[in-house]
Design a protein around this motif. Structure first.
Motif: not given
Length: 429
Positions: A196-211, A404-407
């Protein structure tokens, strides 16, 4: 339609089949070979064979069984070649041949559910022995079926970096002796939490990409949601699985409304709610209900989904039941305390009880080390200060958050907000 067009359509049809079946095929071959890297190689050998034969012979009625059979034969043939070179592998060959034959018979007869192999593959890809980055890359590659190039594009990383990460992850699993067995009952919940933690990481990176320059990366959101749905079918009695699926469904429902015509970011308060995907909203609410019914109360993902449901069922930002949202964040903070939860609680408290109350919550965690480089802490502070009429302080907060944000889209949004509050400052002679 000419021959070239027909061949092109045939390849696309095969690629579509592979997209659906690849995780199941790799999972089945992993159980036979006992090694993740070998399983992927065998699966791709089977895909090459399909690309050679299916355009003329046609796609078989049971493509999954066909692909597994080809991969299984390649595995046994390889062992036979090795056994001829090294007689000490003869016993291993006999055992493997028996296991391969048995697996093939079980798959053909339906004694083994393909979903079980997908679950084994999920546990392997998301094993805690791997770093977060490695688990994400391996999951997208083997379960999502994305190419290394697609993963690199979606995560804004260099392709060689992603390729090396995947190779190292496979080696780490092999070195640790991580096989394809389902975890014992006493470890199952912890291992599900890892997935679940991995799926949540993947979703969040798609929802607001860190860069990168995109405000969203829908490919990652879709993959996380698809895999979450698969997991919910495989372990339907774990409430938090449904909780995460509910959260992703509800969050994904807003994707179309989160960007403007030019790709600019549109914040929740400014979104056109008619553009939300109401089918996903209904699916999310149904998943939340399932999570509530099979668990003993909502877990962290379920509570976040309940918060998202408050937004999804309100016709406007003002109509959200902010008192309930603040209470849900209180419960989440007790169950899974973190400074990020407190940031979100500060927003909810400010909407329910005023910006001053929200700023007090924010000030209580402002010195936490985890927030020292977290741009959202300053972005939220800027918003609360603006609502309090402290425009100079708000401008400073927004500009620091932008640094501070890379996006890139987020940087633009925060700078625009800084300029907007600066324009409201009184003029001095």
């Amino acid at each position: 339609m000419g021959p070239a067009r027909g061949a092109e359509d045939g390849v696309r049809a095969i690629e579509a089949v592979w997209r659906v079946e690849s995780a199941r095929v790799i999972g089945a071959l992993g159980r036979i070979a006992g090694d993740l890297g070998a399983a992927e190689d065998l699966a791709h050998d089977a895909l090459v064979a399909a690309l050679e034969q299916w355009p003329t012979a046609g796609i078989p009625e049971r493509p999954f069984s066909w692909l597994v059979t080809v991969g299984r034969r390649r595995f046994v043939d390889g062992l036979r070649r090795s056994a001829r070179a090294e007689s000490r592998k003869a016993t291993m060959l006999r055992d493997a041949e028996l296991a391969a034959a048995r697996t093939g018979e079980e798959i053909e007869s339906g004694a083994i559910e393909a979903g079980e192999d997908v679950l084994r593959l999920m546990f392997a890809c998301c094993h805690p022995v791997l770093s977060d980055d490695a688990r994400v890359a391996l999951t997208l590659r083997l379960l999502g079926g994305l190419s290394t190039e697609q993963i690199a594009h979606a995560t804004f990383e260099r392709e060689p970096t992603v390729a090396q990460r995947i190779v190292r992850a496979k080696r780490a699993l092999a070195a640790a002796g991580i096989g394809f067995e389902l975890p014992p009952a006493d470890e199952l919940r912890a291992r599900v939490d890892s997935v679940l933690g991995v799926l949540y990481l993947i979703f969040n990176e798609g929802y607001v990409p860190s860069s990168g320059s995109a405000w969203t990366e829908p490919t990652l959101c879709r993959e996380a949601l698809r895999l979450g749905r698969v997991l919910a079918e495989l372990v339907p009695d774990v409430g938090e699985v449904h909780g995460l699926v509910a959260l992703m469904e509800l969050q994904a429902s807003r994707l179309r409304a989160r960007t403007g015509p030019n790709g600019d970011a549109v914040l929740l308060a400014d979104q056109d709610r008619s553009r939300w995907d109401h089918l996903l909203v209904r699916r999310g609410l149904a998943a939340l209900e399932r999570g509530s019914s099979v668990g003993r109360g909502l877990g962290p993902y379920g509570l976040q989904a309940a918060i998202a449901a408050c937004h999804a069922t309100a016709p406007s930002m003002e109509a959200v039941d902010w008192v309930r949202v603040a209470a849900l964040y209180d419960a989440l903070g007790e169950l899974a305390p973190s400074p990020v939860v407190e940031l979100n609680r500060a927003v909810a408290v400010s909407m329910a009880y005023g910006p001053g109350a929200g700023l007090a919550v924010l000030d209580a965690v402002a010195g936490h080390p985890a927030l020292s480089s977290y741009h959202l802490s300053l972005s939220i502070r800027g918003d609360l200060l603006e609502r309090l009429g402290r425009f100079g302080d708000a401008e400073v907060a927004f500009r620091r958050a932008a640094e501070m944000t890379g996006n890139e889209r987020e940087q633009l949004l925060l700078r625009d907000r800084a300029d907007a509050v600066a324009s409201r400052l009184p003029l001095h002679d």
